[in-house]
Design a protein around this motif. Sequence first.
Motif, PDB file in Angstrom:
ATOM      1  N   VAL A 157       0.840  -1.206   0.000  1.00 42.55           N
ATOM      2  CA  VAL A 157       0.000   0.000   0.000  1.00 42.55           C
ATOM      3  C   VAL A 157       0.877   1.259   0.000  1.00 42.55           C
ATOM      4  N   ARG A 158       1.916   1.251   0.821  1.00 39.74           N
ATOM      5  CA  ARG A 158       2.823   2.403   0.855  1.00 39.74           C
ATOM      6  C   ARG A 158       3.547   2.577  -0.483  1.00 39.74           C
ATOM      7  N   THR A 159       3.874   1.472  -1.142  1.00 39.59           N
ATOM      8  CA  THR A 159       4.492   1.557  -2.467  1.00 39.59           C
ATOM      9  C   THR A 159       3.561   2.251  -3.449  1.00 39.59           C
ATOM     10  N   TYR A 160       2.308   1.838  -3.464  1.00 35.19           N
ATOM     11  CA  TYR A 160       1.324   2.449  -4.365  1.00 35.19           C
ATOM     12  C   TYR A 160       1.159   3.940  -4.063  1.00 35.19           C
ATOM     13  N   GLU A 161       1.017   4.279  -2.800  1.00 37.68           N
ATOM     14  CA  GLU A 161       0.842   5.688  -2.441  1.00 37.68           C
ATOM     15  C   GLU A 161       2.057   6.515  -2.833  1.00 37.68           C
ATOM     16  N   SER A 162       3.248   5.932  -2.691  1.00 42.88           N
ATOM     17  CA  SER A 162       4.466   6.637  -3.073  1.00 42.88           C
ATOM     18  C   SER A 162       4.528   6.846  -4.581  1.00 42.88           C
ATOM     19  N   LEU A 163       4.128   5.836  -5.362  1.00 46.19           N
ATOM     20  CA  LEU A 163       4.118   5.975  -6.817  1.00 46.19           C
ATOM     21  C   LEU A 163       3.141   7.053  -7.264  1.00 46.19           C
ATOM     22  N   VAL A 164       1.952   7.037  -6.705  1.00 45.74           N
ATOM     23  CA  VAL A 164       0.939   8.038  -7.063  1.00 45.74           C
ATOM     24  C   VAL A 164       1.383   9.435  -6.647  1.00 45.74           C
ATOM     25  N   GLY A 165       2.122   9.510  -5.531  1.00 46.25           N
ATOM     26  CA  GLY A 165       2.555  10.805  -5.017  1.00 46.25           C
ATOM     27  C   GLY A 165       3.815  11.352  -5.645  1.00 46.25           C
ATOM     28  N   GLY A 166       4.342  10.688  -6.654  1.00 46.76           N
ATOM     29  CA  GLY A 166       5.536  11.212  -7.310  1.00 46.76           C
ATOM     30  C   GLY A 166       6.697  10.247  -7.348  1.00 46.76           C
ATOM     31  N   GLY A 167       6.623   9.168  -6.597  1.00 44.72           N
ATOM     32  CA  GLY A 167       7.628   8.119  -6.677  1.00 44.72           C
ATOM     33  C   GLY A 167       8.933   8.390  -5.979  1.00 44.72           C
ATOM     34  N   ALA A 168       8.974   9.370  -5.047  1.00 42.55           N
ATOM     35  CA  ALA A 168      10.238   9.740  -4.411  1.00 42.55           C
ATOM     36  C   ALA A 168      10.876   8.569  -3.668  1.00 42.55           C
ATOM     37  N   ARG A 169      10.096   7.812  -2.902  1.00 44.48           N
ATOM     38  CA  ARG A 169      10.643   6.702  -2.121  1.00 44.48           C
ATOM     39  C   ARG A 169      10.011   5.364  -2.522  1.00 44.48           C
ATOM     40  N   SER A 170       9.413   5.328  -3.707  1.00 44.06           N
ATOM     41  CA  SER A 170       8.696   4.123  -4.123  1.00 44.06           C
ATOM     42  C   SER A 170       9.620   2.922  -4.249  1.00 44.06           C
ATOM     43  N   ALA A 171      10.875   3.127  -4.682  1.00 46.42           N
ATOM     44  CA  ALA A 171      11.799   2.007  -4.837  1.00 46.42           C
ATOM     45  C   ALA A 171      12.087   1.346  -3.494  1.00 46.42           C
ATOM     46  N   TYR A 172      12.213   2.156  -2.432  1.00 43.79           N
ATOM     47  CA  TYR A 172      12.477   1.601  -1.106  1.00 43.79           C
ATOM     48  C   TYR A 172      11.300   0.767  -0.619  1.00 43.79           C
ATOM     49  N   TRP A 173      10.093   1.342  -0.783  1.00 45.99           N
ATOM     50  CA  TRP A 173       8.902   0.604  -0.351  1.00 45.99           C
ATOM     51  C   TRP A 173       8.722  -0.665  -1.172  1.00 45.99           C
ATOM     52  N   ALA A 174       9.004  -0.593  -2.485  1.00 43.76           N
ATOM     53  CA  ALA A 174       8.858  -1.769  -3.342  1.00 43.76           C
ATOM     54  C   ALA A 174       9.855  -2.853  -2.942  1.00 43.76           C
ATOM     55  N   ALA A 175      11.101  -2.465  -2.651  1.00 45.93           N
ATOM     56  CA  ALA A 175      12.100  -3.444  -2.225  1.00 45.93           C
ATOM     57  C   ALA A 175      11.680  -4.096  -0.913  1.00 45.93           C
ATOM     58  N   ALA A 176      11.143  -3.289   0.021  1.00 46.35           N
ATOM     59  CA  ALA A 176      10.679  -3.842   1.296  1.00 46.35           C
ATOM     60  C   ALA A 176       9.503  -4.788   1.081  1.00 46.35           C
TER      61      ALA A 176
END
Length: 675
Positions: A157-176
């Motif tokens: 869920v945090r990965t999705y929210e990060s992607l929608v919000g601009g993707g600043a930390r999406s890679a970290y959330w996706a790796a986790a």
Amino acid sequence: MGTGETAVLDRPVNDRGGWLGLALLLSVLVAFHLTFINRFFPLQEGWFQYYSDLISRGEVMYRDFYMFIPPLFPLEMHLVDLVSQGSFLAFRVYGLAQRLLLAAMIYRLLLRYFPQWQVWIATLVGMVVYSSNMQDIVYGYYQSSLLVATISLALLVRTYESLVGGGARSAYWAAATGFGLGVTFLYKQSVGVLFAVAVSVLFVGWLIWGKWVGTRKATAWYFVGMLVPVGVCFSWLAANDALIPFFEQVFGGASSKGQLADVLFGFLSRQFEPGVLVAFGLLGVALVFLWWAKKHSGTQRWLRVAVAVCALLMVGTALWSVGYKPTSAFWADASKSFFRYYLLLLAVAGVLSLVDAFAVRRGAWGKLRRYRQPVYMVAMGGLAVAGIAAMEVTTPAAREALFSSIGFFELKRVLVEFTFLFAVLMILVQLVSQVTRRKPVYDVGLWILVAGSVVWMWAHGMSGSIEEHAVSLALPIMICVLLSVPAVGMWLKAAVVSLVVLMLLPLTTAQRLSVPYWWWGWAEPPITRTNDVPINVDRLQGFRVSQRTATAIETVDDLIRTNTTVDSTVYTFPHLTLFNTLTGRLNTGTFASVHYWDVCPDAVASADARRLAANPPDIIVWTNMGEDVWTTHEDLFRNGQRSGQRDIQEVVQGLVATDYVKLGTVENIDVWKHR
């Protein structure tokens, strides 16, 4: 109890508070578990304590002994065993801590989408129903894998929210997220594989259609994160010559569940009655219409009332289709127990909530309105504890009469089935809306949680059927949605639904106290205030159980200790390794120590039969299951065909007929000694 407020399913509520509610929730769950956590002890417990003993003496799972699941849970239990110095009660306490963490996670996740009071009551009911499974011993590999899977969903869920919000930390959330799913796979293969496939498809879909900044990078890191724990584990297995046996046993051993198609889809035909499916289909149409009616204010009021009434009739049809037949004795039984006082409290609470709803509609509370939710949660917490206390002081006969006369097991069965179907309906509605309107019906983050809950329930069904501890996430979501779906008299609906689900707590308490544990080969007696007998066996300190249970464990333990040494071979069938670990007699004479049908495939059982015939054990501890139990399991897991366990049965029958003397029979357990 209703507050007169509703959640809007089209957007998250974003209620970030709730620490008071969380403290109350966990307190009630602790109170619930204290009624039974150390007051029963099934003879089937002890598998992983035994595996821990084997690991402690240098053996490697898969290479030196058979293991039917991936290695992380046995290693986790080995760590608990070492830290607790073998105390069985410590495993229960550890499991309770896991369960409280799981409840806290579900509570905090759902607060993102629903009002606090709805999430509180929904999470409480979900966790109580989760704990009502008759094979629940508070800890287990289902629970550990569920906890890690839920953490992974939160990260997704945090990965999705990060992607929608601009993707600043999406890679970290996706790796986790990937790391969490890799760990999930290392706990339970069916859950891990299904989650990995589902989430991987989701990431690929985002990559193709999402068009968000950072999607490609996030997808790559997701797969990297997943490979890290799996790669480390496989490297460890390979270094110990256990990698190939791991694949043979964990995946090749899946034959113990039956044919692949039956494993994947068989539970659907076994579990769902046609009447339930038809009733739920109509109920789904009714719920979709009620949601549509909210969007079109011109819809006739009487039509919405008619749909709501039809929905109730459909639920009644489903209950009838599974043979639900409550008796008129329920109210008579309730009037003879302390449960009548709890019903009175519920009635008073219901009246007060209705008065409050009218007052709010007329502008009451004023500046104090922000305190309403905490007040409601404290009140519901008090009601919940009162329900637990009422069952604790009620006589065993009255408790059993209560949940039996209301048809509690049939009610739970329909509740579990409706929860699964409801979650599937939510997924389909969201997908159809996304395809036809290019707009989600509800928040995509909530959709991820719903989809994850379906994957979990499906994986659970692959082990036989969807049971109570499969709905820990889906059931709270369903309750929150039902409390939020607009209908005529929202305040009345909220009050009625809340009070009805609060009834589940004392009834579940009654069930847990009346049937604390049941599994093939052993049923624990009801928990009473006389369940205060200690088990005079090392490592079982702190348990207070029935005289029957204490006598059974002590007698079998003494027979083994008196007639063997620590180097003796003690074979226990099919799931009594408890006595191997308690007595320290770790040699079973077989490769697999547990020959239960759904964890031990035919080839392994047949090979172990040959081992027993070639080298008869010093002691045989045999559970007399009855021919009906054998055929039931062969029908369920072997499609009616002869199981490899029959070879063990034939060998043991031949051995004890000529070469063994019976030391004694304890309940349905025979203990034989080699002459």
